[in-house]
Enzyme design. Structure first.
Site, PDB file in Angstrom:
ATOM      1  N   GLU A 198      65.618  77.906 -13.592  1.00 33.04           N
ATOM      2  CA  GLU A 198      64.568  77.214 -14.334  1.00 33.04           C
ATOM      3  C   GLU A 198      63.491  78.161 -14.873  1.00 33.04           C
ATOM      4  OE1 GLU A 198      65.260  72.952 -12.044  1.00 33.04           O
ATOM      5  OE2 GLU A 198      63.352  73.995 -11.740  1.00 33.04           O
ATOM      6  N   GLU A 316      72.559  71.613 -12.034  1.00 35.19           N
ATOM      7  CA  GLU A 316      71.771  70.937 -10.985  1.00 35.19           C
ATOM      8  C   GLU A 316      71.284  69.603 -11.525  1.00 35.19           C
ATOM      9  OE1 GLU A 316      68.721  73.293  -8.955  1.00 35.19           O
ATOM     10  OE2 GLU A 316      67.400  71.532  -8.977  1.00 35.19           O
TER      11      GLU A 316
END
Length: 522
Positions: A198, A316
């Site tokens: 991220e 994810e």
């Protein structure tokens, strides 16, 4: 409750049951061509580094589920993984970019993650010893895990003094090199290495400029090629492992160029925060669930135009962020979101979908610390066993609250469908139509499928009809561990081919039709 109140309650329930209706519905399946394909190990789960004092919304639900505290000798955990035959696991998460590896001569100290206001996500740097790495790998090897490992992409960088949250400088691959070399020398098989978590686009707690990130991915690819000179043995290179930003992802593929990134990974938390009071409503709203389809479509298109050598992965996805939603993410209702996402992503040519998490948080497939499987575990296991790689076009003209996906059946002839009925009171009587019209977007009028072999049906419903139950029934029987702590056998019921497929309100049904003629499945 008095007699009159009881009578009134009974009358209300009886009236509602009477109002329950069944709709006859035709499902059209194009069996001559496919629309997409997935990996054999499409169903993937994650394991995370969070320590026990990771808390959200005044709940500390990770307990001993983090990779440093996980009981690797637990029988239920091992049996839950082995039940898949091969289960894809992605190791990583928010703290991976603060994790160093105690191997080689570069890391002198090996600290534990500790609470601090100065660290990313409120934690200091942590360290993985090779003793713990050996223990993890040994569990994965004996249970048939297909492993993706998330590397620290911030190692060697510093936060910019002029742009908050932006980390600058080249990635230092030295610590990663030592870990990868150690792993290769031990003979441990890793399917892929993912760089960073991220950090793309605007980032979450930190970010890296796309030009720099692309340069670092090239460095990782060269490192993998150096340690694994045999191309057949090289682990995949994955990234960037964050939320989709079309401009950023496009540039990322342009910078890295052909044959660097094997898997383009993005994250999905389309249900919002775990404390959202409307979470259960979102899960049951087909219009809300479908909104994320645009992201899948856009990412597929970016790959087609700018990086056809790369696969699309959901690296994810936990539905709702910050450990999921209490009394929702762990219940039968979550399957309406989760299994629908598996179906939807597969139609957009995504090869892998990683669920956050196998253990840890409210969104885990296994409870912590008991490891008792939750409803979504069984839904995922059935998908893995029944749904093959080839995805078929599947349409109907009925209620949008009935979600339907079909694939070639896995390891058997015919096709497998999954029906997700979000309707609270309406059931569906399904007839299948094999639409073999290749050239026109028109339903063939004579495509009515007449089966002869009994169908295999798996009807999933919640205990006592309560969709927020954490107990799932298969064909009316509760799914629970055997006395020897094994995953129960999940046998279908065999239904006469002449009978319609019946999908009850708020239920999920897998159906395998062995004699459905689908040339693309041959």
């Amino acid at each position: 409750m008095g007699f009159n109140k009881k009578l009134c309650f009974t009358l209300i329930i009886s009236t509602l049951l009477t109002l329950s209706v069944a709709e006859d519905l035709k499902i059209y399946i194009k069996g001559a061509t496919s629309i997409a394909s997935t990996d054999d190990d499409f169903v993937c789960v994650t394991l995370d580094w969070w320590p026990s004092n990771k808390c959200n919304y005044n709940q500390c639900v990770w307990r001993t589920a983090g990779l440093f505290n996980l009981d690797l000798n637990n029988t239920i955990l091992a049996n839950a993984i082995k039940a898949f035959g091969s289960l894809r696991i992605r190791i990583g998460g928010s703290l991976q970019d603060q994790l160093v590896y105690k191997v080689g001569n570069n890391i002198k100290k090996c600290p534990h993650f500790k609470r601090t206001d100065k660290g990313l996500f409120g934690f200091s740097r942590g360290c993985l010893t090779m003793k713990r790495w050996d223990e993890l790998i040994n569990l994965f090897n004996r249970t048939g895990v297909v492993l993706t490992f998330g590397l620290n992409a911030l190692y060697g960088r510093k936060e910019s003094k002029t742009s908050k949250g932006l980390w600058v400088g080249d990635w230092n691959p030295r610590n990663a090199r030592d870990l990868i070399a150690y792993t290769a020398q031990k003979g441990f098989k890793i399917d892929g290495y993912e760089l960073g978590n991220e950090l793309c686009g605007s980032g979450v707690s930190a970010r890296v400029d796309v030009e720099q990130y692309g340069k670092d991915m090239i460095a990782l690819k060269k490192l993998i090629q150096e340690i694994y000179p045999d191309p057949e043995q090289q682990p995949k290179v994955m990234g960037p492992g964050g939320f989709f930003d079309q401009k950023w992802f496009t540039k990322f593929l342009e910078v890295t160029g052909p044959d660097v990134v094997d898997g383009l990974t993005h994250h999905i938390y389309n249900l919002g925060p775990g404390d959202d009071s409307h979470l259960i409503d979102k899960i049951q709203d087909p219009f809300y669930l479908s909104q994320i389809a645009q992201t899948y479509n856009d990412l597929e298109r970016v790959i087609t135009e700018f990086g056809p050598w790369a696969e699309a992965w959901v690296g994810e996805s936990g539905g709702s962020w910050n450990s999921g939603g209490k009394d929702v993410s762990s219940t039968f209702a979550d399957g309406f979101w989760y299994l629908d996402q598996l179906g939807m992503t597969s139609t957009f040519n995504h090869k892998v979908f990683c669920r956050q998490a196998l253990v840890g948080g409210n969104y885990a497939l296994l409870d912590s610390p008991t490891f008792i499987p939750k409803p979504d575990y069984y839904g995922a296991l059935l998908w893995h066993r029944l749904m093959g790689r080839v995805v078929l076009s599947t349409t109907h003209q009925g209620s949008p609250y009935l979600r339907v996906y079909s694939h070639c059946a896995k390891r058997k002839p015919g096709i497998t469908l999954i029906f997700i009925n979000l309707e609270k009171w309406k059931s569906f009587n399904i007839s299948l139509f094999n639409d073999e019209n290749l050239y026109m977007n028109v339903k063939s009028p004579d495509a009515d499928f007449k089966g002869y072999k009994p169908r295999e049906e798996y009807h999933l419903t919640p205990k006592d009809g309560n969709i927020q139950s954490d107990v799932m029934l298969l064909n009316g029987t509760p799914l629970k561990l055997t006395e020897s702590l094994d995953i129960p056998k999940m046998e279908p019921k065999h239904v006469d081919a002449s009978a319609p497929i019946t999908v009850a309100p708020q239920s999920i049904v897998y159906v395998t039709v062995k004699d459905f003629h689908a040339p693309v499945c041959a």
